[in-house]
Design an enzyme around this catalytic site. Structure first.
Site, PDB file in Angstrom:
ATOM      1  N   SER A   1      -6.173  -2.474  14.732  1.00  0.00           N
ATOM      2  CA  SER A   1      -6.837  -1.721  15.226  1.00  0.00           C
ATOM      3  C   SER A   1      -8.074  -1.634  15.766  1.00  0.00           C
ATOM      4  O   SER A   1      -9.073  -2.777  15.386  1.00  0.00           O
ATOM      5  CB  SER A   1      -7.013  -0.677  13.885  1.00  0.00           C
ATOM      6  OG  SER A   1      -7.828   0.638  14.292  1.00  0.00           O
TER       7      SER A   1
ATOM      8  N   LYS B   1      -0.663   0.128   9.052  1.00  0.00           N
ATOM      9  CA  LYS B   1      -1.433   0.540  10.269  1.00  0.00           C
ATOM     10  C   LYS B   1      -0.965   1.913  10.537  1.00  0.00           C
ATOM     11  O   LYS B   1      -1.663   2.827  11.085  1.00  0.00           O
ATOM     12  CB  LYS B   1      -1.179  -0.618  11.295  1.00  0.00           C
ATOM     13  CG  LYS B   1      -1.301  -0.031  12.730  1.00  0.00           C
ATOM     14  CD  LYS B   1      -2.994   0.118  12.888  1.00  0.00           C
ATOM     15  CE  LYS B   1      -3.585   0.361  14.204  1.00  0.00           C
ATOM     16  NZ  LYS B   1      -3.160   1.136  15.121  1.00  0.00           N
TER      17      LYS B   1
ATOM     18  N   HIS C   1      -3.051   4.057   8.420  1.00  0.00           N
ATOM     19  CA  HIS C   1      -4.264   4.042   9.233  1.00  0.00           C
ATOM     20  C   HIS C   1      -4.303   5.159  10.390  1.00  0.00           C
ATOM     21  O   HIS C   1      -5.293   5.960  10.299  1.00  0.00           O
ATOM     22  CB  HIS C   1      -4.763   2.912   9.555  1.00  0.00           C
ATOM     23  CG  HIS C   1      -5.800   2.817  10.543  1.00  0.00           C
ATOM     24  ND1 HIS C   1      -5.707   3.122  11.954  1.00  0.00           N
ATOM     25  CD2 HIS C   1      -7.004   2.316  10.740  1.00  0.00           C
ATOM     26  CE1 HIS C   1      -6.700   3.127  12.830  1.00  0.00           C
ATOM     27  NE2 HIS C   1      -7.756   2.697  11.704  1.00  0.00           N
ATOM     28  N   ASN C   2      -3.420   5.019  10.984  1.00  0.00           N
ATOM     29  CA  ASN C   2      -3.251   6.118  12.134  1.00  0.00           C
ATOM     30  C   ASN C   2      -3.125   7.594  11.946  1.00  0.00           C
ATOM     31  O   ASN C   2      -3.597   8.308  12.350  1.00  0.00           O
ATOM     32  CB  ASN C   2      -2.296   5.509  13.046  1.00  0.00           C
ATOM     33  CG  ASN C   2      -2.476   4.320  13.957  1.00  0.00           C
ATOM     34  OD1 ASN C   2      -3.405   3.581  13.840  1.00  0.00           O
ATOM     35  ND2 ASN C   2      -1.979   4.390  15.289  1.00  0.00           N
TER      36      ASN C   2
ATOM     37  N   GLU D   1      -6.285   8.560  10.962  1.00  0.00           N
ATOM     38  CA  GLU D   1      -7.082   8.689  12.176  1.00  0.00           C
ATOM     39  C   GLU D   1      -6.809  10.233  12.595  1.00  0.00           C
ATOM     40  O   GLU D   1      -7.765  10.804  13.294  1.00  0.00           O
ATOM     41  CB  GLU D   1      -6.774   7.638  13.121  1.00  0.00           C
ATOM     42  CG  GLU D   1      -7.276   7.662  14.503  1.00  0.00           C
ATOM     43  CD  GLU D   1      -6.508   6.644  15.349  1.00  0.00           C
ATOM     44  OE1 GLU D   1      -6.538   5.267  14.823  1.00  0.00           O
ATOM     45  OE2 GLU D   1      -5.756   6.865  16.331  1.00  0.00           O
TER      46      GLU D   1
HETATM   47  C1  6PG Z   1      -6.278   2.184  16.726  1.00  0.00           C
HETATM   48  C2  6PG Z   1      -5.561   3.195  17.358  1.00  0.00           C
HETATM   49  C3  6PG Z   1      -4.554   2.953  18.409  1.00  0.00           C
HETATM   50  C4  6PG Z   1      -4.251   3.903  19.487  1.00  0.00           C
HETATM   51  C5  6PG Z   1      -3.621   4.845  18.944  1.00  0.00           C
HETATM   52  C6  6PG Z   1      -3.571   6.153  19.685  1.00  0.00           C
HETATM   53  O1  6PG Z   1      -6.072   2.029  15.496  1.00  0.00           O
HETATM   54  O2  6PG Z   1      -6.777   1.469  17.280  1.00  0.00           O
HETATM   55  O3  6PG Z   1      -4.813   4.040  16.348  1.00  0.00           O
HETATM   56  O4  6PG Z   1      -3.572   2.084  17.910  1.00  0.00           O
HETATM   57  O5  6PG Z   1      -5.420   4.298  20.034  1.00  0.00           O
HETATM   58  O6  6PG Z   1      -2.282   4.570  19.103  1.00  0.00           O
HETATM   59  O7  6PG Z   1      -2.505   6.856  19.187  1.00  0.00           O
HETATM   60  P1  6PG Z   1      -2.349   8.384  19.788  1.00  0.00           P
HETATM   61  O8  6PG Z   1      -2.160   8.084  21.099  1.00  0.00           O
HETATM   62  O9  6PG Z   1      -0.723   8.509  19.085  1.00  0.00           O
HETATM   63  O10 6PG Z   1      -3.256   9.402  19.369  1.00  0.00           O
END
Ligand code: 6PG
Length: 470
Positions: A132, A186, A189-190, A193
């Site tokens: 990430s 991860k 985490h997302n 996010e």
């Molecule tokens: C990270 C982000 C990265 C990416 C996502 C965006 O941790 O660096 O999460 O993995 O920016 O895949 O996800 P979306 O396109 O689903 O918003």
């Protein structure tokens, strides 16, 4: 010529950044890309760098494999899904026993589990690592969540720790557990996010539509919040996004951006997995749904024509109330996310180290924030306890849930959507209600399906008196 310590396939934005990071940290690296032009362009661009001589570009997959020291370690930075399987298939006949493939993309952890199982059946060794931090993180220090055999992790951990972000000198790279454990962490985490971003967008909506603030004024608020308890990468960049000027129209960049959120699916995977685990991550689910709703632009337009826009403009919000509401929502969201990780640890028999997870998220990753250090400490004491109940966070919730309630109530009264923050509030209220309303659900289930229920008094009677009505 001496061989490279590691190889990397896939020189897109993330792969190229990661390769430069690896070379810069002192490791000789071989690189290959499906299209040779990309490899040439990458190599040419790297020429000025002091570490350029550590990079060996390869024209063919065979030459790439031959350029790496045995037992080989090869990072894949290619699009998640079938491309990874295809790449493994092409690589496998060229590899030797003990060679290791490391998938550093945003894989679905079920795929990683399957690929790790194939490795156990005699294929190349396999690690799935969640990385990430976006392009900047990949180049200068991402947060890394590793999954697979511990011995394989140990073989390459010195490289991964060297390239990872550091929090007060500690590398943000940790082994999470076997199989898909790294990619699972991860994914959560997302999911977080998505939720963090959505909650910030909700208070942005209040400031823009409720309080009538300009993007510049909103940028100032985010900047101020970024010096307080909400200090985080996402608040910081929200301030920068709100402050930017549109190079074409000249107004605020933010005001010129179409309100349709994209997504690659990691948040959705988290929500789906949470349902399988019976883990309530309502804030993340609301954030995923909000992105889906945002994509329905024509329907929203029809909705506005049919029902009229909500009044929205109000002075019912103080900026400090919004800040407190966001603090409260954030704690509740993380409490749900960590509880989901705890549920997965039990369901999959993975030794997921909750405090360590909070630690690797303190730097490098997209959700990095000041609060994660406190979360790491709270989880160290009692990883199985809901973060809501950790004294430091219980105190913060006591101090802020009134503001969250005020914000959600005022938003509802003025037609300002707050799906994620409302979900957090409902979770909070449900989690502090000893006597819930599920007794009625149980009565209904027994009525129509004779599913039975437990009685509060413990009596040995498990069906209601509805008899033939059922
Ligand atoms: C990270 C982000 C990265 C990416 C996502 C965006 O941790 O660096 O999460 O993995 O920016 O895949 O996800 P979306 O396109 O689903 O918003």
């Amino acid at each position: 010529m001496s061989k490279a310590e590691i190889g990397l396939i896939g020189l897109g934005t993330m792969g190229a950044s990661l390769a430069l990071n690896i070379a810069e940290k002192g490791f000789a690296i071989a690189v290959w890309n499906r299209t040779a032009e990309t490899t040439h362009a990458f190599h040419a661009a790297a020429q000025g760098a002091p570490f350029a001589d550590r990079i060996t570009p390869a024209e063919t997959l065979e030459a790439f494999v031959a350029a790496i020291a045995r037992p080989r370690a090869i990072i894949l930075m290619v699009p998640a899904g079938p491309v990874v399987d295809e790449q493994i298939k092409r690589l496998t006949p060229l590899l030797e026993p003990g060679d290791l493939i490391i998938d550093a993309g945003n894989a679905n952890f079920h795929d990683t589990d399957r690929r790790a199982a194939d490795a156990a059946k005699g294929g190349p060794r396999f690690l799935g690592i969640g990385v990430s931090g976006g392009e900047e993180g990949a180049r200068h220090g991402p947060s890394i969540m590793g999954g697979g055999e511990k011995a394989d992790w140990d073989r390459v951990s010195h490289i991964l720790e060297a390239i990872a972000a550091k929090y007060e000198g500690t590398p943000c790279a940790t082994y999470m557990g076997p199989g898909g454990a790294g990619h699972f962490v991860k994914a959560v985490h997302n999911g977080i996010e998505y939720a963090d971003m959505q909650m910030i967008a909700e208070v942005y909506g209040v400031m823009r539509d409720g309080l009538g603030m300009t993007a510049g004024e909103i940028a100032d608020v985010f900047r101020r919040w970024n010096r307080g308890p909400l200090q985080s990468y996402l608040i910081e960049i929200s301030g920068e996004v709100a402050a930017a000027t549109d190079p074409i129209g000249g107004g605020a960049m933010l005001d010129a951006i179409l309100d349709r959120a994209g997504q690659k699916g990691t948040g959705r995977w988290t929500a789906i997995e949470a349902q399988h685990l019976a883990a309530p991550i309502t804030v993340i689910e609301a954030a995923v749904a909000a992105r889906n709703i945002s994509a329905r632009l024509p329907e929203r337009k029809e909705g506005q024509a049919a029902f009229g826009a909500a009044p929205q403009r109000t002075d019912a919000f103080g900026i400090d109330t919004l800040e407190q509401a966001l603090i409260c929502g954030k704690i509740l969201c993380y409490a749900q996310g960590f509880a989901m990780i705890g549920a997965a640890a039990k369901a999959f028999d993975w030794p997921l180290p909750l405090p360590e997870i909070a630690r690797v998220w303190r730097e490098g990753c997209i959700i990095r924030s000041a609060m994660l250090n406190d979360m790491a400490e709270a989880l160290s004491g009692a990883p199985d306890r809901n973060l809501m109940l950790a004294p430091a966070f219980a105190d913060r919730l006591k101090a802020t849930h009134g503001a969250l309630r005020q914000a959600v109530a005022a938003a509802a009264m003025n037609g300002l959507p707050m799906p994620a923050l409302s979900a957090g509030l409902a979770y909070f209220d449900m989690m502090r209600t000893e006597r819930s309303t599920a007794n009625l659900i149980q009565g209904q289930r027994d009525f129509f399906g004779a599913h039975g229920f437990d009685r509060l008094d413990g009596a040995d009677s498990h069906h209601g008196p509805w008899g033939s009505h059922g």
